[in-house]
Design an enzyme around this catalytic site. Structure first.
Site, PDB file in Angstrom:
ATOM      1  CG  HIS A   1      -6.147  -1.331   8.755  1.00  0.00           C
ATOM      2  ND1 HIS A   1      -6.308  -0.071   9.283  1.00  0.00           N
ATOM      3  CD2 HIS A   1      -4.809  -1.516   8.668  1.00  0.00           C
ATOM      4  CE1 HIS A   1      -5.115   0.465   9.486  1.00  0.00           C
ATOM      5  NE2 HIS A   1      -4.193  -0.382   9.124  1.00  0.00           N
TER       6      HIS A   1
ATOM      7  CG  ASP B   1      -0.294  -0.291   2.527  1.00  0.00           C
ATOM      8  OD1 ASP B   1       0.950  -0.322   2.583  1.00  0.00           O
ATOM      9  OD2 ASP B   1      -1.008  -0.481   3.521  1.00  0.00           O
TER      10      ASP B   1
ATOM     11  CG  ASN C   1      -9.145  -0.426  11.928  1.00  0.00           C
ATOM     12  OD1 ASN C   1      -8.187  -1.074  11.500  1.00  0.00           O
ATOM     13  ND2 ASN C   1      -9.672   0.579  11.257  1.00  0.00           N
TER      14      ASN C   1
HETATM   15  C1  GLP Z   1      -0.852   1.051   8.501  1.00  0.00           C
HETATM   16  C2  GLP Z   1      -0.549   0.174   7.284  1.00  0.00           C
HETATM   17  C3  GLP Z   1      -0.674  -1.286   7.562  1.00  0.00           C
HETATM   18  C4  GLP Z   1      -0.041  -1.605   8.900  1.00  0.00           C
HETATM   19  C5  GLP Z   1      -0.812  -0.929   9.987  1.00  0.00           C
HETATM   20  C6  GLP Z   1      -0.223  -1.133  11.371  1.00  0.00           C
HETATM   21  O1  GLP Z   1      -1.957   1.840   8.406  1.00  0.00           O
HETATM   22  N1  GLP Z   1      -1.302   0.497   6.126  1.00  0.00           N
HETATM   23  O2  GLP Z   1      -0.100  -2.033   6.500  1.00  0.00           O
HETATM   24  O3  GLP Z   1      -0.043  -2.987   9.115  1.00  0.00           O
HETATM   25  O4  GLP Z   1      -0.985   0.445   9.758  1.00  0.00           O
HETATM   26  O5  GLP Z   1       0.915  -0.345  11.532  1.00  0.00           O
HETATM   27  P1  GLP Z   1       1.898  -0.500  12.758  1.00  0.00           P
HETATM   28  O6  GLP Z   1       2.668  -1.743  12.499  1.00  0.00           O
HETATM   29  O7  GLP Z   1       2.757   0.722  12.700  1.00  0.00           O
HETATM   30  O8  GLP Z   1       1.079  -0.584  13.969  1.00  0.00           O
END
Ligand code: GLP
Length: 244
Positions: free
Chosen positions: A142, A71, A140
């Site tokens: 995702h 992404d 959440n």
């Molecule tokens: C972001 C990314 C995800 C990632 C998530 C968690 O929004 N788009 O791919 O897994 O947040 O991030 P973190 O590992 O910094 O908690």
């Protein structure tokens, strides 16, 4: 299917990172021209540090490897310090012997996102598909930027970020207003079609998302739960995420 032996609870972030990195290192050794699906965020950072060490120690060779990232914010310049292209260069690509021309991150400044997304999926498919996909999870539930909702989308697409994701990611930007409101993300088809998936989950704020995955139920309101159905998935988590 996600079986118990595929949920590896580690003492802390460092152990989680090393053990998950070992799965990637084995894949790279066994597939010297393999295709990595890569992710950003704080969860995978430790894995990238381990892979850099392995590369410097001559244990793994990235010269034949290709990578596709999950992404990217939209719109954003690739030189912006919070862009995922910048993150990948800074945390991994600049420090290993990968050919940058073989590293792909969705283009945060493309003029026509729909055309870009279609071409990105075609490019991944033409390359032979992702061999091993690294994933983090949002608080959440995702994955990538596939946000909770009534429906999830299969193809790579442009999506609006949830308010809670904007809140969570605002820690990386000067102000909340600076967080882009949209992103380009691989969809569920792209993620689930990887031959192997490695999910890393760290910290107590991810406990709820992890428990949703481990509950045995599927819901589009927590996209991470769909990973249960994958035939070759590993979950590496730390005790903080597991115990809450
Ligand atoms: C972001 C990314 C995800 C990632 C998530 C968690 O929004 N788009 O791919 O897994 O947040 O991030 P973190 O590992 O910094 O908690």
């Amino acid at each position: 299917m996600l079986t118990k032996d595929r949920v590896i609870v580690c003492k802390d972030y460092d152990e989680m990172s090393r053990r998950a990195a070992d799965v990637f290192a084995d894949y790279i050794r066994e597939n010297p021209t393999g295709i990595l699906g890569l992710a950003t965020g704080s969860s995978p950072e430790g894995i990238y540090t381990c892979l850099i060490e392995d590369n410097k120690a001559g244990k793994i060779d990235f010269s034949g490897i290709k990578s596709y990232n999950l992404d990217e914010y939209y719109p954003i310049e690739p030189t912006h310090e919070q862009s995922y292209r910048y993150f990948m260069n800074d945390r991994l690509f600049d420090h290993v012997n990968i050919d940058k021309a073989n590293t792909f991150v969705p283009d945060g400044k493309c003029a026509d996102p729909d055309a870009f997304c279609k071409a990105y999926d075609e490019q991944v498919a033409a390359a032979g598909g992702v061999g091993i996909q690294l994933l983090g999870v949002g608080r959440n539930g995702h994955i990538g930027f596939n946000e909770p909702g009534d429906e999830l989308i299969g193809a790579t697409h442009l999506t609006a970020l949830c308010e809670s994701t904007i809140d969570a990611n605002s820690r990386f930007f000067e102000t909340r207003d600076d967080v882009p409101r949209h992103a380009i993300t691989m969809g569920m088809d792209g993620i689930l079609s990887a031959e192997c998936i490695v999910l890393v989950v760290s910290g107590k704020e991810k406990h709820e998302a992890l428990m949703m995955l481990l509950s045995g139920k599927y819901t589009t309101n927590a996209p991470v739960t769909l990973l249960r159905s994958h035939k070759n998935v590993y979950v590496f988590c730390d005790e903080a995420a597991y115990n809450g």
